[in-house]
Design a protein around this motif. Sequence first.
Motif, PDB file in Angstrom:
ATOM      1  N   ASP A 188      26.066  29.799   0.738  1.00  0.00           N
ATOM      2  CA  ASP A 188      24.552  29.415   0.322  1.00  0.00           C
ATOM      3  C   ASP A 188      24.267  30.132  -1.005  1.00  0.00           C
ATOM      4  OD1 ASP A 188      21.030  30.166   0.483  1.00  0.00           O
ATOM      5  OD2 ASP A 188      21.890  28.366   1.430  1.00  0.00           O
ATOM      6  N   GLU A 196      21.578  31.627  -1.947  1.00  0.00           N
ATOM      7  CA  GLU A 196      20.346  32.812  -1.543  1.00  0.00           C
ATOM      8  C   GLU A 196      21.063  34.096  -2.026  1.00  0.00           C
ATOM      9  OE1 GLU A 196      16.733  32.832  -1.889  1.00  0.00           O
ATOM     10  OE2 GLU A 196      17.127  31.345  -0.563  1.00  0.00           O
ATOM     11  N   ARG A 212      19.728  30.436  10.644  1.00  0.00           N
ATOM     12  CA  ARG A 212      19.980  29.091  10.580  1.00  0.00           C
ATOM     13  C   ARG A 212      19.740  28.306  11.855  1.00  0.00           C
ATOM     14  NH1 ARG A 212      23.856  27.774   6.512  1.00  0.00           N
ATOM     15  NH2 ARG A 212      24.552  25.916   7.793  1.00  0.00           N
ATOM     16  N   ARG A 234      14.689  27.313   4.322  1.00  0.00           N
ATOM     17  CA  ARG A 234      15.594  27.503   3.227  1.00  0.00           C
ATOM     18  C   ARG A 234      15.353  26.988   2.007  1.00  0.00           C
ATOM     19  NH1 ARG A 234      20.990  24.993   5.989  1.00  0.00           N
ATOM     20  NH2 ARG A 234      21.890  26.085   4.080  1.00  0.00           N
TER      21      ARG A 234
END
Length: 649
Positions: free
Chosen positions: A297, A299, A383, A473
């Motif tokens: 990801d 992030e 998730r 997300r």
Amino acid sequence: MSLAAVLPLLLLVVLGAFCGWVYCRREFAVRGRTLLLGARLVALAGVLALLWNPVVPAAAGGTPPSRFVILDASASMTALTAEGAPLWVEAVERARTLARRGARLLLAGTTVAAWDPDSLDAAVPSGTESLLAGAVGIAAEAGARELTLVTDRRVGDPVAATAVARRLGVSLTVDSPAGAGENLGLARLVLPATAEPGGTLGGSVEVEGSAGVDSVTVTVSVDGRPHTSLRLAAPAAGGVTAARFSLGAAEALGAGPHRVTARLDHPDAFPHDDERTAVVRVDPEETGVLLVSFAPDWEPRFLLPVLDQVTGLPVRGFLRTGPDRFHPMAAPAALRPEPVDTATLARLLRRAGMVAALGVDAAALDLLEGATARTRRLLLFPRDGAGAAAGGVAAADPLPGQWYLDEAPPSPIAGEAGRFVAGGLPPLSDILPVVDGGGGVALAVRLGGAGDPEAALVLRQEGRRRTATVLARGFWRWAFRDGAPREHYRRLWAAVGGWLMADEPPPAGPGVGPVRAVAPRGVPVRWRGPGHEGEEVTLTVTDAAGATVLDSAVWVPPGGFFATPPLPPGRYAYTAAAADTATGEFEVESFTGEMLRRAVDPAELTVRAGPAGASPEGGRPLRTSPLPYLAILAALCSEWVGRRRAGLR
């Protein structure tokens, strides 16, 4: 006539017309108002003239164009020539000779200062970089029309210096002393900031420059004791040679900080780039904030530096790259840091003051639940529903679509969250809808900006444990954009981090201390004081001989970072006294990479003529003359006195 010349005149006409309207239509018709209006117009014209700042030509038959000499006082001027003579000695003589011929002398080191040619023997070249554009601008505004740069031509801003000269209409010439001898420098020493027991500690060095030898030796020492000797091929002219080294098992060094130095054992023209220093901490007692990402990801790339900035704690990050493999984040690529296994990561998680876990799903719970059972501050990015359950939130399968922020509900971060709604921020995605109705919603979103609201962030506290569960997300899209979105991203996680640590500071907090154990030369020393924002800290710094070089009360601003003036190269001890007392050591390295920079061709620093339209007789910018300031002051005072005598306010 150019637009730059016409614009001030147009502005004067518009503002003058407005002033006339005020006096004729809005003020009482008093005697002498024409004179009062004239005084205001004079003051207005003077201000616009100063903003325009034209070059005022010298009077016919007046003094010749002013000449200045700028002496480069950066550290590279201490280099030796091929014959072993210091460049500085020759440069001083050249500058002194030019000054005796009528030129004024400026010394461009850490700051720019006028200098008496007879006192040059007391000057010390110590600047870490040759930045001459500021000196050129100061000389031009002081009336210079001809400038001579006495420099070794290792200039950091040649384009800016010549641009300033052309803009202000001055000529530049270069007077260089003899070239320096051959020089090799240790351009980089790369080491990890921390090391864990059970792994091998290693790093790399890079040698740059040119010398008439085939190979060179670099000696690596740990805590003052020689450890490793590296033999490297000498780099070609302008090239770089790199080598890796190993310090062995990390636990063999012992827990705590270790000072690692690398020294180039080759005499050359400039010794200030032959040694580099770094500090590595083996098995640090405190982890501070530990970030681990279990799924790919964007992030972690943005969240890790923000947590480092807003918490002021030691921050480490790991990315899962295999079933039993976690790769460290934010390490220099040249290190190729070794990954850790699940057992090592679990040990790091157990001693972390705050854990940020991203991409948490059912597969990650076996590690996370056991390792964070006693963690009191937990930031979760689940998730799926199983991952959300680790934060005490019951959630269903993710809902796709573009989700936009809704009005901020009441929460501990409502003051900050209310700003985000009006920020025009990118949408979030993959919402995990809450099904337990347990409350604690801090951010709410709606699909496409309409429909029923869903929770994007839940803050909950159970006993002394605080958990922030992120159910959306795509927050990284905020940080991906410059300006307001990136600032909102930082503010969000600063608010969440502040709430997580609001009950009491983590026991592993480092207190007040320098941001870097080895600070660069010639720049302010930066300090961090997490938990002391808004407080006054008494900071005392002593050098290796025990002499006090700094004893000051410093106010810690919001954010926890502050700076103190630059210190000379050397090793220092500090004591920071606030609500508690912190002590430690740091170092200011002597390295400067000036001599590793290519010498600029004299043609690149030469400006033969002023810009089109510049006066050939020379002159000086209007802003440097006292007359316009006196005229403005006299006009304002006259208007003020006249208005009071006429009965106007």
